[in-house]
Write a protein that holds these residues in place. Structure first.
Motif, PDB file in Angstrom:
ATOM      1  N   LEU A   1     -35.917 -31.675 -19.654  1.00 24.18           N
ATOM      2  CA  LEU A   1     -37.351 -31.678 -19.082  1.00 24.18           C
ATOM      3  C   LEU A   1     -37.905 -33.015 -19.195  1.00 24.18           C
ATOM      4  O   LEU A   1     -37.948 -33.483 -20.180  1.00 24.18           O
ATOM      5  N   ALA A   2     -38.369 -33.412 -18.016  1.00 29.37           N
ATOM      6  CA  ALA A   2     -39.357 -34.676 -18.024  1.00 29.37           C
ATOM      7  C   ALA A   2     -40.339 -34.478 -16.868  1.00 29.37           C
ATOM      8  O   ALA A   2     -40.270 -33.706 -16.035  1.00 29.37           O
ATOM      9  N   THR A   3     -41.033 -35.370 -17.095  1.00 34.89           N
ATOM     10  CA  THR A   3     -42.230 -35.505 -15.774  1.00 34.89           C
ATOM     11  C   THR A   3     -41.828 -35.798 -14.321  1.00 34.89           C
ATOM     12  O   THR A   3     -40.845 -36.694 -14.538  1.00 34.89           O
ATOM     13  N   ASP A   4     -42.325 -35.490 -13.468  1.00 32.93           N
ATOM     14  CA  ASP A   4     -41.738 -35.806 -11.974  1.00 32.93           C
ATOM     15  C   ASP A   4     -41.741 -37.205 -11.637  1.00 32.93           C
ATOM     16  O   ASP A   4     -41.066 -37.692 -10.991  1.00 32.93           O
ATOM     17  N   ASN A   5     -42.953 -37.828 -11.958  1.00 34.05           N
ATOM     18  CA  ASN A   5     -43.173 -39.221 -11.364  1.00 34.05           C
ATOM     19  C   ASN A   5     -42.870 -40.433 -12.111  1.00 34.05           C
ATOM     20  O   ASN A   5     -41.773 -41.087 -11.489  1.00 34.05           O
ATOM     21  N   ASN A   6     -43.289 -40.420 -13.531  1.00 36.89           N
ATOM     22  CA  ASN A   6     -42.468 -41.564 -14.155  1.00 36.89           C
ATOM     23  C   ASN A   6     -41.290 -40.995 -15.175  1.00 36.89           C
ATOM     24  O   ASN A   6     -40.831 -41.950 -15.930  1.00 36.89           O
ATOM     25  N   MET A   7     -40.607 -39.878 -15.109  1.00 36.70           N
ATOM     26  CA  MET A   7     -39.610 -39.427 -15.756  1.00 36.70           C
ATOM     27  C   MET A   7     -39.751 -39.535 -17.128  1.00 36.70           C
ATOM     28  O   MET A   7     -38.653 -39.785 -18.064  1.00 36.70           O
ATOM     29  N   SER A   8     -40.952 -39.308 -17.860  1.00 34.26           N
ATOM     30  CA  SER A   8     -41.210 -39.299 -19.279  1.00 34.26           C
ATOM     31  C   SER A   8     -40.726 -37.777 -19.787  1.00 34.26           C
ATOM     32  O   SER A   8     -40.919 -36.759 -19.289  1.00 34.26           O
ATOM     33  N   LEU A   9     -39.894 -38.059 -20.877  1.00 35.53           N
ATOM     34  CA  LEU A   9     -39.023 -36.821 -21.363  1.00 35.53           C
ATOM     35  C   LEU A   9     -40.323 -36.300 -22.100  1.00 35.53           C
ATOM     36  O   LEU A   9     -40.997 -36.825 -22.723  1.00 35.53           O
ATOM     37  N   LEU A  10     -40.015 -34.670 -22.022  1.00 35.11           N
ATOM     38  CA  LEU A  10     -41.122 -33.756 -22.719  1.00 35.11           C
ATOM     39  C   LEU A  10     -40.403 -33.724 -24.219  1.00 35.11           C
ATOM     40  O   LEU A  10     -39.153 -33.298 -24.296  1.00 35.11           O
TER      41      LEU A  10
END
Length: 658
Positions: A637-646
């Motif tokens: 799972l990661a954020t949509d825009n900058n692909m930061s991992l959750l």
């Protein structure tokens, strides 16, 4: 000679072909048609544009034109696209053809006379501003089931069939006013009468693939309801009854018959009865989105009329683009005509089939396309062919050598060559087109290894018989592969046959027949060229510049859907870059009870060192998929825009997320 009736789903005449259309329907149907012709079977392969219905009427109103003008424009576009992709249709007609009107009206009358069509007063949306009843797609609003965006015939989010009066907060598509509900007489087809008969046919039909059978059975489980068969519109086929003025046959009440009317049109040209083909073996190729119509509604209509049912229905699943849902309205799409400005059609045919099984959703990635073309077509298949032809010309004056005294390696290679057509043919017979293509590529890899091990460039100086055996067998494989590749790549194989100095019209059962010694081949030229990095970079830039607010493949889900997701805390214990990809990392993730491999598109955000030992959230109950040929067993799972991992803190590895 056995006969085969093959159809492709009718493309709707409101836009040209994109790669998803080709992947799900037209290329698989063409492979099957070409193969059957090569087997000596009498094939009738037909299609037509679907030119009625509200979308075309709406577009015509918006453009200030007649619907026939809009449909005609797109008919020409679609025909050009299919021709450019070597789709070998025997007839490509239109549902605005007079023959189609005649057949559709006669079909309607027959069902009406047999009592399967009845009149019923129903309530329908009526727009006072436009002074007319609103057909389904003229109504927009929200779905009563999931609350998602809906039209008057189905929900865009959950996919459920809807009636116009079921839509919440309805508006008229044209004037945006709120319609009122009025009574209207319509004609219904007694679909409910065929519940048991359809259930028996679907349950007992072993030829139906699981994705079609399971989908149809789910609908049957919910219980079938009678289907409205008419609309209040001008654009369409008029209902052939005296008291039905202003009513047309609903598009799904006549579009199926485009298969029949196209075949009938072909019969008029050739003098051959199309019925012989239908009654022998009829195979429909469709897209995933119309499984219900072809597995439930169409067979019920045929049962009511008294026709033989199709042999099987092959449904291709969805193609996404660079990991996101295709959207023609937002131009997140690759049109066939644009693709073919840079690349040849056979390269496209190869990639779309090799990418994934037809019965599974898959993704088009420009980087993966480049990898497959360069690694599989250029380096494996192309390299084997070029070396075989070049060394035959250099060492044996361009003539097939005389074989003698095969060793065990030679014999094993020969047996594999002779077995290839039957192996590939068995897969195509079962509609497993990708598996057949994989077998050809595997043998090309084996051929390269055999060639390297035999070293004909060395042995020709010391043991010319050994070199002769190698090139004799390598030319045999080149010819056999060319024959088995014809259904997949009908244009490129012509180049192989030209170099082999052979007629390309070879029967499938003769694919492994040996080329005689002394046969002279032609000049060798590279068959498959590599795709350069700058070409892919330009294609991606061209695609992404159109990207504004693109939908991902995630739709709204229910709480039950969410509960079905197995989200776990995982620890990244291994990480490395994926070769030839700027976006992907290959990760090993510990999720407690086991370790899984995950391919994640986070390489632009993180290096392998930066992601190592992070505690992440992983979706672990996805079916395994392959990205760049690497198995992926889950999703981070990661954020949509900058692909930061959750990430999570103070949680145990393997702990479930609720």
């Amino acid at each position: 000679m056995s006969k085969v009736f093959i159809t492709s789903a009718l493309p709707y005449a409101n836009g040209p072909c994109h790669l998803g259309h080709l992947r799900s329907t037209y290329i698989p149907a063409d492979i099957y048609a070409r193969y059957n012709r090569m087997k000596g079977r009498d094939v009738l392969f037909v299609c037509a544009t679907d030119e009625h219905g509200t979308p075309i009427a709406v577009r015509a109103e918006q453009e200030g034109k007649q619907p026939i003008e809009v449909a005609g424009r797109y008919y020409e576009m679609i025909k050009k696209d299919l021709d450019a992709c070597s789709i070998s249709l025997d007839n490509f007609s239109r549902t605005t053809d007079p023959k189609h009107y005649e057949i559709s009206q006669n079909f309607f009358l027959k069902l009406y006379e047999k009592g399967y069509i009845y009149e019923k007063i129903i309530k329908q949306p009526y727009c006072k501003e436009c002074a007319r009843f609103l057909p389904d797609r003229y109504v927009e609003g929200k779905c009563p089931n999931c609350g998602g965006e809906a039209r008057g015939d189905h929900c865009e989010t959950c996919g459920r069939h809807l009636e116009p009066t079921q839509v919440i907060e309805p508006t008229c598509l044209i004037c945006k006013s709120t319609p009122e509900i009025r009574e209207s007489k319509q004609y219904f087809f007694e679909l409910s009468k065929f519940q048991d008969e359809l259930n028996e046919w679907i349950q007992s039909n072993d030829q139906l693939p699981p994705n079609v059978k399971n989908y149809a059975l789910q609908w049957l489980k919910e219980g079938l309801k009678d289907w409205i068969l008419t609309r209040d519109m001008e654009w369409g086929i008029p209902v052939p009854l005296e008291d039905a003025e202003g009513k047309i046959i609903y598009v799904w009440g006549e579009a199926f018959l485009g298969y029949i009317s196209s075949a009938a049109q072909w019969s008029e040209k050739t003098g051959k009865p199309w019925e012989d083909y239908w009654n022998d073996k009829a195979v429909h190729f469709i897209g995933k989105d119309i499984i219900y119509h072809h597995s439930i509604f169409w067979p019920a209509l045929l049962m009511a009329y008294g026709c033989k049912l199709p042999y099987t229905i092959i449904a291709g699943e969805y193609l996404s683009l660079e990991g996101m849902k295709m959207s023609t309205s937002k131009n997140w799409v690759i049109w066939a005509s644009d693709f073919l400005k840079t690349f040849d059609s056979d390269t496209l045919r190869y990639y779309l089939i090799a990418n994934a099984p037809l019965t599974r959703d898959t993704d088009f990635s420009w980087e993966d396309f480049q990898r497959r073309v360069n690694d599989e077509l250029a380096d494996v298949l192309g390299n084997f062919l070029h070396r075989t032809f070049t060394f035959t010309t250099r060492f044996f004056d361009g003539k097939i050598p005389e074989p003698s005294d095969f060793d065990e390696y030679d014999k094993e290679f020969e047996s594999k060559i002779k077995a290839l057509p039957e192996i590939v043919g068995n897969y195509i017979e079962k509609f497993k087109f990708r598996e057949g293509l994989i077998e050809i590529t595997k043998l090309a890899k084996y051929g390269n290894k055999y060639f390297n091990d035999k070293e004909p460039w060395k042995t020709v100086k010391t043991d010319k018989k050994t070199a002769g055996n190698c090139l004799y067998l390598s030319n045999q494989l080149a010819k056999t592969m060319a024959v088995t590749l014809v259904p997949y790549m009908p244009v490129k194989t012509l180049e192989i046959f030209k170099t082999l100095n052979m007629n390309s019209d070879i029967n499938w059962d003769n694919a492994a027949d040996l080329i005689p010694s002394g046969h002279e081949i032609g000049e060798a030229n590279p068959i498959f060229l590599k795709v350069e990095d700058d070409v892919i970079k330009n294609e991606k830039q061209e695609l992404y510049k159109n990207l504004k607010d693109v939908e991902t493949m995630k739709d709204e889900i229910s709480i039950d859907d969410f509960a079905a997701m197995d989200l776990r805390v995982g620890k990244v214990i291994g990480a490395e870059n994926v070769k030839k990809s700027d976006n992907l990392l290959k990760l090993m993730v510990d999720i407690g009870q086991k370790q899984i491999q995950v391919v994640a598109g986070v390489a632009k955000k993180y290096s392998p060192e930066e992601v190592l030992n992070r505690t992440v959230i992983v979706l672990v109950n996805l079916p395994p998929a392959k990205l760049f040929g690497i198995k992926s067993e889950g999703m981070l799972l990661a954020t949509d825009n900058n692909m930061s991992l959750l990430t999570v803190e103070d949680a145990d590895i393997g702990e479930k997320i609720k």
